[in-house]
Design an enzyme around this catalytic site. Structure first.
Site, mmCIF file in Angstrom:
data_model
loop_
_atom_site.group_PDB
_atom_site.id
_atom_site.type_symbol
_atom_site.label_atom_id
_atom_site.label_comp_id
_atom_site.label_asym_id
_atom_site.label_seq_id
_atom_site.Cartn_x
_atom_site.Cartn_y
_atom_site.Cartn_z
ATOM 1 N N HIS A 93 0.767 -1.249 0.000
ATOM 2 C CA HIS A 93 0.000 0.000 0.000
ATOM 3 C C HIS A 93 0.798 1.300 0.000
ATOM 4 O O HIS A 93 0.201 2.358 -0.159
ATOM 5 C CB HIS A 93 -0.953 0.009 1.200
ATOM 6 N N HIS A 111 -2.927 -2.857 8.076
ATOM 7 C CA HIS A 111 -4.063 -3.160 7.194
ATOM 8 C C HIS A 111 -4.708 -1.860 6.734
ATOM 9 O O HIS A 111 -4.931 -0.956 7.548
ATOM 10 C CB HIS A 111 -5.076 -4.018 7.949
#
Length: 150
Positions: free
Chosen positions: A38, A145
């Protein structure tokens, strides 16, 4: 009892291929895997960016969002007020300002020939954070996350 074993075997076969899709490579910490998946300070073309992720998992990931910011800046979000995550845990944190990001979506192909479309976005994000593992950067909490994009 005789019926239980074939049923259990069927469940294991059906569940087996699904499990690795949500797992992270065990040789990486969750924070390092988050960074690979990410964090992308400079935007790359989705096909190229996603190949790095797909090489770890050996399949075409259907969707992924890259935050165009540093790991340090995203980790700083972990110091903000905790909020409830989608999974009902209370370890999520929302960014205080929007960031540039790219959403990559699988359009065609089978691993390793995965093809993606890209959508540039400027949005807030929510990350789940946990205490760092031994080889993680020495922050109080680290992102593990990407929970949602707002």
């Amino acid at each position: 009892m005789v019926l239980c074993f074939p049923l259990l075997l069927l469940l294991l076969v059906l569940w087996g291929p699904v499990c690795p899709l949500h797992a992270w490579p065990k040789r990486l910490t969750k924070a390092h895997w988050f960074e690979i998946q990410h964090i992308q300070p400079s935007p790359l073309q989705c096909n190229r960016a996603m190949s790095g992720i797909n090489n770890y998992t050996q399949h075409c990931k259907h969707q992924n969002t890259f935050l165009h910011d540093s790991f340090q800046n995203v980790a700083a979000v972990c110091d903000l007020l905790s909020i409830v995550c989608k999974n009902r845990r209370h370890n999520c944190h929302q960014s205080s300002k929007p960031v540039n990001m790219t959403d990559c979506r699988l359009t065609s192909g089978k691993y390793p020939q995965c093809r993606y479309s890209a959508a540039a976005q400027y949005k807030f994000f929510i990350v789940a954070c946990d205490p760092p593992q031994k080889s993680d950067p020495p922050y109080k909490l680290v992102p593990v996350h990407l929970d949602s994009i707002l």
